[in-house]
Design an enzyme around this catalytic site. Structure first.
Site, mmCIF file in Angstrom:
data_model
loop_
_atom_site.group_PDB
_atom_site.id
_atom_site.type_symbol
_atom_site.label_atom_id
_atom_site.label_comp_id
_atom_site.label_asym_id
_atom_site.label_seq_id
_atom_site.Cartn_x
_atom_site.Cartn_y
_atom_site.Cartn_z
ATOM 1 N N LEU A 1 10.609 -10.003 3.672
ATOM 2 C CA LEU A 1 10.244 -9.392 4.954
ATOM 3 C C LEU A 1 9.868 -7.963 4.634
ATOM 4 C CD1 LEU A 1 13.089 -10.574 7.396
ATOM 5 C CD2 LEU A 1 10.727 -11.367 7.360
ATOM 6 N N ASP A 2 8.831 -7.444 5.294
ATOM 7 C CA ASP A 2 8.392 -6.067 5.038
ATOM 8 C C ASP A 2 9.527 -5.078 5.279
ATOM 9 O OD1 ASP A 2 5.881 -7.165 4.748
ATOM 10 O OD2 ASP A 2 5.376 -6.855 6.851
ATOM 11 N N TYR A 3 9.384 -3.900 4.696
ATOM 12 C CA TYR A 3 10.348 -2.801 4.827
ATOM 13 C C TYR A 3 10.676 -2.536 6.303
ATOM 14 C CZ TYR A 3 12.186 1.960 4.119
ATOM 15 O OH TYR A 3 12.973 3.082 4.100
#
Length: 245
Positions: free
Chosen positions: A104-106
């Site tokens: 999952l993105d930052y």
């Protein structure tokens, strides 16, 4: 003996290769057990046997599976050279060498799975599997029905084809000019949801993955984690295996 397992299964579980590739490695004489080359596919090994693939020892930890509610501002990795928080920081009590399945993105929060089972991770990430990943996005601006249809039809962004399985607006705030959109993906390409909405002219304010297959975040807060129950692992495996040749 009950704790003996087929050699190819042990290699696949360690994440070295798929079971089929593991069989080829054995037949090709690339695998040793206790220093001796083994080419017999039915060979069984136990915990005390030393298995090497092309000269590299493999790890034979018991498989473990965890669900984490990843907060925003956390890297989906086991380490970060900039010293930022990573997903494994939230499971300090886990002694096994776990890693996230996908990412999952930052800036994206939500459900992420961690395991030390390489075969299970490869199965779930296989491009032909159809495990629903459900996201809730808060958009700056309110997308039209036609634009949501475009997400389902598919679009090319930066030379990459991106497609949603389902997308619907669940609520809107006309004063703030924002919408809450539920979007379902089967694939998980880099920053996929954000890129799709940005290409339509709707940058995202927030993004959260609420569901992964049969799993959700019910009763959990950001930063919470829990081990998966055996039946949950079975359900996920069955979902993924349905569509993998």
């Amino acid at each position: 003996m009950a704790d003996m397992e087929r050699l190819q299964k042990v290699i696949a579980h360690a994440g070295v290769a798929s079971r089929r590739k593991a069989e080829k490695l054995i037949v090709d004489g690339k695998v040793t057990v206790n220093g001796k080359v083994v080419t017999e596919l039915g060979t069984k090994v136990g915990k005390n046997d030393d298995v090497e693939v092309e000269g590299v020892p493999i790890d034979k930890e018991e498989p473990v599976y965890y669900l984490l509610y990843k907060p925003r501002g956390v890297i989906s990795s086991v380490s970060d050279d900039k010293g930022r928080k990573v997903v494994t920081d939230f499971l300090p009590e886990v002694k096994e060498r776990i890693f996230p399945i996908g990412r999952l993105d930052y800036d994206t929060s939500g459900l992420i799975l961690l395991t030390n089972d390489g075969e299970f991770a490869n199965l779930l990430m296989h491009p032909s599997h159809e495990v629903d990943k459900v996201y809730i996005a808060k958009t700056k601006g309110i997308p039209t029905k036609d634009q949501l249809k475009q997400l389902k039809k598919g679009m090319t962004v930066d030379g990459e084809y991106l497609k949603a399985v389902h997308a619907k607006v669940t609520s809107t705030d006309s004063k703030k000019n924002t919408a809450i959109v539920q979007i379902v993906l089967h694939e998980g390409k880099n920053r996929q949801v954000r890129r799709m909405f940005e290409s339509l002219g709707y940058p995202l304010d927030k993004l959260k993955r609420e569901r992964y297959g049969t799993l959700d975040l019910h009763g959990m807060n950001a930063g919470d984690s829990r081990p998966l129950k055996p039946f949950e692992v079975k359900q996920l495996r069955a979902l993924a295996e349905k569509t993998v040749e």
